[in-house]
Design a protein around this motif. Structure first.
Motif, short mmCIF file in Angstrom:
data_model
loop_
_atom_site.label_atom_id
_atom_site.label_comp_id
_atom_site.label_asym_id
_atom_site.label_seq_id
_atom_site.Cartn_x
_atom_site.Cartn_y
_atom_site.Cartn_z
N GLY A 90 0.77 -1.23 0.00
CA GLY A 90 0.00 0.00 0.00
C GLY A 90 0.80 1.28 0.00
N PHE A 94 3.19 -0.85 4.66
CA PHE A 94 3.16 -1.62 5.90
C PHE A 94 3.35 -3.11 5.60
CE2 PHE A 94 1.14 2.12 7.73
CZ PHE A 94 1.58 2.09 9.05
N TRP A 99 1.17 -3.92 10.32
CA TRP A 99 -0.21 -3.50 10.05
C TRP A 99 -1.17 -4.04 11.10
CZ3 TRP A 99 -2.48 0.12 7.40
CH2 TRP A 99 -3.87 0.06 7.20
N GLY A 103 -2.97 -0.85 11.92
CA GLY A 103 -4.03 -0.70 10.93
C GLY A 103 -5.43 -0.73 11.53
N ASP A 113 -7.59 -2.45 5.47
CA ASP A 113 -6.78 -2.79 4.31
C ASP A 113 -5.65 -1.78 4.11
OD1 ASP A 113 -5.76 -3.46 1.83
OD2 ASP A 113 -7.72 -3.70 0.88
N PRO A 114 -4.39 -2.22 4.10
CA PRO A 114 -3.28 -1.29 3.90
C PRO A 114 -3.25 -0.66 2.52
CG PRO A 114 -2.49 -3.56 3.83
CD PRO A 114 -3.92 -3.61 4.28
N HIS A 115 -4.08 -1.17 1.58
CA HIS A 115 -4.15 -0.57 0.25
C HIS A 115 -5.18 0.55 0.18
CE1 HIS A 115 -2.43 -4.62 -0.62
NE2 HIS A 115 -1.68 -3.91 -1.44
N ASP A 119 -7.28 4.08 5.36
CA ASP A 119 -6.72 3.16 6.36
C ASP A 119 -5.21 3.33 6.45
OD1 ASP A 119 -9.31 2.31 6.37
OD2 ASP A 119 -8.89 0.26 5.71
N ALA A 120 -4.53 3.41 5.29
CA ALA A 120 -3.07 3.48 5.27
C ALA A 120 -2.55 4.78 5.85
CB ALA A 120 -2.57 3.31 3.83
N ALA A 123 -3.06 5.05 9.64
CA ALA A 123 -2.10 4.17 10.32
C ALA A 123 -0.70 4.76 10.29
CB ALA A 123 -2.12 2.78 9.69
N GLN A 124 -0.33 5.32 9.16
CA GLN A 124 0.98 5.98 9.05
C GLN A 124 1.09 7.11 10.06
OE1 GLN A 124 1.29 8.30 5.52
NE2 GLN A 124 3.29 9.15 6.03
#
Length: 348
Positions: A90, A94, A99, A103, A113-115, A119-120, A123-124
């Protein structure tokens, strides 16, 4: 999060529950002024609201939209389908184990979903906020942003091992260059200074603040900067170094006092150094409660020696050139430098 020792980040899992509890309180304590005055540009439209949301959820002013954008750009080039041979996935790259800790289904579409961009990015931001917090609490003498980036790439254990950003000899220089590239590209994602600093009124103070504000995002360069604008600097055996080399001699920018000197030069020809600027204006002191845009604010060490100066930017903030590795920026007055070192203010 590139290919190096990503598994090292799993060491954070043992404290994940504590971290998540701490992060839950960050949203309510965000410094709104610090966030509102930091614009972002050059990112795909679908990323911008998530970047801003991630930044707003972090209490640390070091996590800015431009920093997050520069990091995503380096990690994936804003490609949702990005991946690596190490299993990173993603836009924020992750790996599955990390994740699992950071995540969430931030966009509410029923997937974690890290994609997914939302969500990505959230989380970052959550992980970077935690790492910045660790960096600020550490005794490592470096920019918390650089330390956090190194931790994101190589794991906080690597930062602890080297007591700072791992050197170029570590892992073929991947972490070293990762940090260098992102820090150097932050300015590309910072919105035009007109949107990051609004200065009302007229007179020498507001005019100086506006003039200096045109250089928000310009690198710090020890000994650099003149009344004509930014320039390369020099190293003196103690200052101006980064990663074991003299960064100032190849960096076009300002240091703290040259930025102030440049801002005021058309109306008041201030001397070159912070200490000299204080001596030249100390007969016109200003109390903390009476600060106006353009006033000079100073910090001193325990012996009383002035070591830093900035321009008061209103709303409890200062426009300044912090130190090697940082850019000209607007920060809360209380956190721009150690609060105990605040010495006072003057009005040229």
């Amino acid at each position: 999060m590139n290919t190096i020792i990503k598994g090292a980040l799993l060491a954070l899992t043992g404290v994940a529950a504590l971290v998540m509890v701490l992060l839950a309180g960050l949203i309510s304590s965000t410094d709104a002024d610090a966030i509102d005055d930091q614009g972002v540009q050059g990112v795909p439209a679908e990323y911008e609201p998530w970047i801003r949301r991630a930044v707003t959820a972090c209490q640390y002013p070091e996590l800015t939209p431009a920093l997050m954008a520069a990091q995503i750009g380096q990690e994936s080039g804003f490609r949702t389908g990005a991946g690596s041979h190490a299993g990173a996935q993603g836009p924020a790259q992750f790996v599955p184990g990390t994740w699992a800790t950071w995540g969430r289904d931030a966009d509410g579409n029923g997937r974690n979903d890290p994609h997914d961009i939302g969500d990505a990015v959230i989380a970052q931001g959550r992980l970077m906020c935690s790492l910045i917090g660790q960096a600020k609490k550490s005794t490592f003498r470096d920019d918390p942003r650089r330390l956090a980036l190194a931790g994101y790439n190589a794991g906080w254990g690597a930062v602890q091992r080297f007591r700072g950003v791992p050197p170029i000899t570590f892992a073929d220089g991947e972490t070293y260059h990762y940090v260098q590239i992102i820090m150097a590209s932050i300015h590309k994602f910072q919105a035009d200074s007109a949107s990051t600093l609004t200065v009302p009124g007229s007179g020498s103070g507001p005019d100086a603040l506006r003039r200096a504000g045109h250089y928000i995002g310009t690198p710090y360069s020890y000994g650099g900067g003149t009344p004509k604008g930014p320039s390369t600097g020099f190293c003196d055996g103690r200052n101006g170094y980064a990663g074991g080399r003299c960064a100032a001699e190849s960096t076009v920018g300002f240091d703290c006092s040259s930025l102030v000197q440049y801002g005021y030069w058309t109306s008041v020809q201030l001397p070159r150094t912070a200490a000299a600027q204080y001596n030249a204006t100390s007969d016109r002191p200003v109390t903390r409660g009476s600060l106006k845009p353009g006033d000079l604010v100073f910090w001193a060490n325990q012996s009383g020696s002035i070591y830093h100066v900035g321009l008061y930017a209103g709303k409890g903030r200062v426009l300044h050139a912090p130190r090697t590795g940082r850019d000209v920026q607007v920060q809360p007055l209380d956190t721009a430098m150690p609060a105990a070192d605040y010495h006072g203010a003057t009005r040229p």
